[in-house]
Design an enzyme around this catalytic site. Structure first.
Site, mmCIF file in Angstrom:
data_model
loop_
_atom_site.group_PDB
_atom_site.id
_atom_site.type_symbol
_atom_site.label_atom_id
_atom_site.label_comp_id
_atom_site.label_asym_id
_atom_site.label_seq_id
_atom_site.Cartn_x
_atom_site.Cartn_y
_atom_site.Cartn_z
ATOM 1 N N SER A 297 45.337 43.982 12.038
ATOM 2 C CA SER A 297 46.210 42.814 12.009
ATOM 3 C C SER A 297 46.024 41.990 13.268
ATOM 4 C CB SER A 297 47.678 43.250 11.917
ATOM 5 O OG SER A 297 48.136 43.736 13.171
ATOM 6 N N ASP A 298 46.372 40.722 13.200
ATOM 7 C CA ASP A 298 46.455 39.951 14.438
ATOM 8 C C ASP A 298 47.701 40.407 15.194
ATOM 9 O OD1 ASP A 298 45.898 38.149 16.435
ATOM 10 O OD2 ASP A 298 45.523 36.484 15.067
ATOM 11 N N TRP A 299 47.807 39.967 16.430
ATOM 12 C CA TRP A 299 48.836 40.445 17.354
ATOM 13 C C TRP A 299 50.234 40.323 16.737
ATOM 14 C CZ3 TRP A 299 48.263 42.398 22.392
ATOM 15 C CH2 TRP A 299 49.440 42.555 23.110
ATOM 16 N N SER A 300 50.823 41.472 16.403
ATOM 17 C CA SER A 300 52.192 41.556 15.892
ATOM 18 C C SER A 300 52.399 40.822 14.568
ATOM 19 C CB SER A 300 53.190 41.017 16.934
ATOM 20 O OG SER A 300 54.494 41.443 16.635
ATOM 21 N N SER A 301 51.314 40.510 13.850
ATOM 22 C CA SER A 301 51.496 39.755 12.605
ATOM 23 C C SER A 301 52.173 40.582 11.520
ATOM 24 C CB SER A 301 50.148 39.225 12.107
ATOM 25 O OG SER A 301 49.270 40.268 11.748
#
Length: 620
Positions: free
Chosen positions: A139-143
């Protein structure tokens, strides 16, 4: 060299809107170019074997549609039809997968109402089932945690379940997998077999990288890995090739200002971005001297003598005073030539750096006009991560160079280019707008039912025929500079586009649509290109195609090939493109990638808005 074996790159999002700051990270607006760049990145990072110490696992991002954020506002909603998604936004990711990328990253944005980090259609149906991707998705950062804010998960546990079952193997930063997956398995909400499969994907990447066999790096090698002469040489060459000469006309009836003539003795360098465009305010503390690296003014001083280079910051990126502008004017008046260094700071482009205005920030426009009004010859260097809307500059400044953010070797690369030791050959990978109201702006648009045709769009409509077409009443449709445009210190002439066949069969083309084999009778397109100037130069020759009569509307032009050639003064070369079946394939009205009967126009040209055409027909 220091032990990082996984990079969150390449960014392969298609970017059609210059308001979106992350345009700076990618390869622009075209899927063909984006695909070529994506595959090249993967090959460069991963090499032929990922278990060698000089390779890294690539991570193609952001899957998918992130570059179409509404209003150009980062992290914003995207609405993309499946046809447009497949024809424009997915190809670079598919190219990265075909090139063997070890990982992909799911995006922040929602796509047609479903957040990309919880979208089984893109992450499972397309990526796994259609493309056969065996690698890992992070995932992208905290997505994953942001799925709650998106509104598709009432709590963190639901967000973890939806992302995981959609196809995201690794949770970056939000900790929701760590906190909830075990309980979700115990409750039966997530099958244990799915956990096993994701673990296999993660371990597979670690295994191919050789991390278990070779967990440590050679610390001695790491200490000697930076600022090597050969690395600096490569950085300089890359910077020089990235510069795009936007304008270079004779000043006051004389010769073009660039390259700088030998009779220029005193130069004023004015603007906030001359010394270190990558860190103009010293925010990162990285402005100290580095081994073998010269700033742009320092390199000029080395060439012309310290006493012949006058330096004035003028205004800052965002702030400035009347006194600073007056001091800059006084500096300009002492010089034979003024080099203005204006634009954005790096923090104004990239992630979380969307802009609603694309002009020069702060008081830079005032500085520009004040310097031009001195009557001194002016060369404008634009530093930015996106095209800037500066129509006044393009009207009043005789020489403009788009330098972007050229990196470590900015100083020598710029000096060599301005003095003619390097001839600009860079081409625009995005359409350069005249005004922000044109955005999103891209060359490979569809025609409308009411195209402007030969309507004069340089003035407001004056009658019915000039009004009721697809146009603005206060701006032209065309960009300031088209996709693919870039000038040179020499000139190039193109002969007519010639095609080896004027009739093809759609059935024959579809037999080899995989691209693994060529057509039974190869199709070639060629044109002669001549250096009609007095300097040696490199030209990026481009191939474009238009298809008409197909089941879905196709772009007015689409890039299908490019070649870089070097030509001595007076030299002529024949440039030949071999066109494969996929150059004519489209996503049709049944959502199939196929060749259909069509009337085809082909151009070999220096950019997306010029060149002579050739015609052929694809029969059933």
């Amino acid at each position: 060299a220091i032990g990082i074996r996984w990079t969150f790159s390449p960014m392969v999002d298609i970017a059609r809107d210059a308001r979106w700051g992350r345009m700076a990270e990618g390869a622009g607006e075209d899927p063909y170019l984006g695909s070529a760049m994506a595959a090249a990145y993967v090959r460069g990072y991963q090499g032929s074997h990922l278990d060698t110490p000089d390779t890294m696992a690539a991570c193609a991002k952001h899957f998918v549609g992130y570059g179409a954020a509404e209003g150009g506002r980062d992290y914003n909603t995207t609405e993309i039809s499946e046809h447009t998604l497949r024809e424009f936004y997915l190809p670079p990711f598919h190219a990265a997968v075909n090139a063997g990328t070890a990982t992909l990253m799911s995006a922040f944005n929602s796509l047609n109402g479903v957040p990309s980090s919880a979208n089984p259609f893109t992450l499972t149906q397309i990526l796994r089932k259609e493309w056969g991707f065996k690698g890992m998705v992070v995932s992208d950062w905290s997505s994953i945690g942001e799925l709650v804010a998106h509104g598709i998960a009432a709590d963190d546990a639901t967000a973890a379940r939806r992302a995981f079952l959609a196809g995201v193997d690794m949770d970056m930063a939000s900790s929701l997998y760590h906190d909830h997956l075990a309980q979700l398995v115990h409750s039966g909400a997530v099958p244990e077999a799915n956990i096993d499969e994701s673990i296999r994907r993660v371990l597979r990447v670690k295994l191919v990288l050789g991390l278990f066999e070779h967990p440590y790096v050679d610390e001695g090698r790491a200490k000697q890995a930076f600022f090597l002469p050969e690395s600096l040489q490569s950085a300089r060459t890359i910077a020089e090739r990235s510069f795009v000469l936007l304008k270079n006309i004779p000043a006051a009836g004389g010769k073009p200002l660039l390259p700088i003539l030998k009779d220029v003795k005193a130069v004023a360098v004015i603007g906030p971005l001359a010394d270190n465009p990558s860190d103009p305010e010293g925010l990162s503390g990285s402005t100290g001297p580095k081994r073998g690296v010269l700033s742009f003014p320092a390199d000029l001083a080395r060439r012309l003598g310290e006493s012949n280079v006058f330096r004035s910051k003028g205004v800052g990126i965002l702030k400035g005073s009347d006194e600073e502008i007056a001091a800059a004017v006084a500096t300009a008046e002492r010089a034979d030539l003024v080099i203005l260094t204006l634009g954005e700071s790096p923090e104004m482009s990239g992630e979380a750096a969307s802009r609603s205005n694309l002009g020069l920030p702060g008081r830079q426009q005032e500085l520009l006009e004040a310097i031009v009004n001195t009557g001194k010859p002016v060369v404008l260097i634009l530093f930015s991560g996106r095209p800037l809307t500066v129509p006044w500059a393009f009207e009043h400044v005789p020489a403009v160079l788009a330098a972007w953010f050229p990196g470590t070797e900015t100083g020598p690369a710029l000096a060599r280019t301005l003095f003619g030791e390097s001839n600009p050959s860079g081409k625009l990978v995005v359409s350069w707008p005249r005004s922000v109201g044109q955005e999103p702006l891209y060359y490979n648009a569809l025609s409308t039912g009411r195209p402007p045709g030969k309507t004069d769009l340089t003035r407001p409509p004056r009658d019915v025929e000039s009004k009721y077409v697809s146009r603005y009443i206060d701006e032209q449709n065309t960009p300031q500079f088209p996709f693919g445009y870039g000038g040179s210190y020499t000139t190039f002439g193109y002969g007519p586009t010639e095609i080896s066949r004027t009739q093809l069969s759609a059935a024959d083309l579809n037999l080899d649509l995989s691209g693994k084999a060529g057509m039974r009778k190869p199709l070639t397109v060629e044109a002669t290109v001549s250096n009609t100037g007095s300097r040696a130069g490199e030209e990026l020759v481009q191939l474009y195609v238009r298809l008409e009569g197909t089941s879905t509307a196709q772009p007015v032009r689409g890039l299908k090939g490019f070649q870089r050639i070097a030509l001595a003064p007076g030299e002529t070369k024949k440039v030949t493109f071999n066109m494969e079946p996929d150059a004519f394939a489209i996503w049709n009205d049944r959502n199939q990638f196929a060749v259909e009967p069509a009337k085809v126009t082909v151009w070999i040209s220096p950019d997306s808005a010029s060149g002579s055409d050739a015609k052929l027909e694809i029969s059933p």
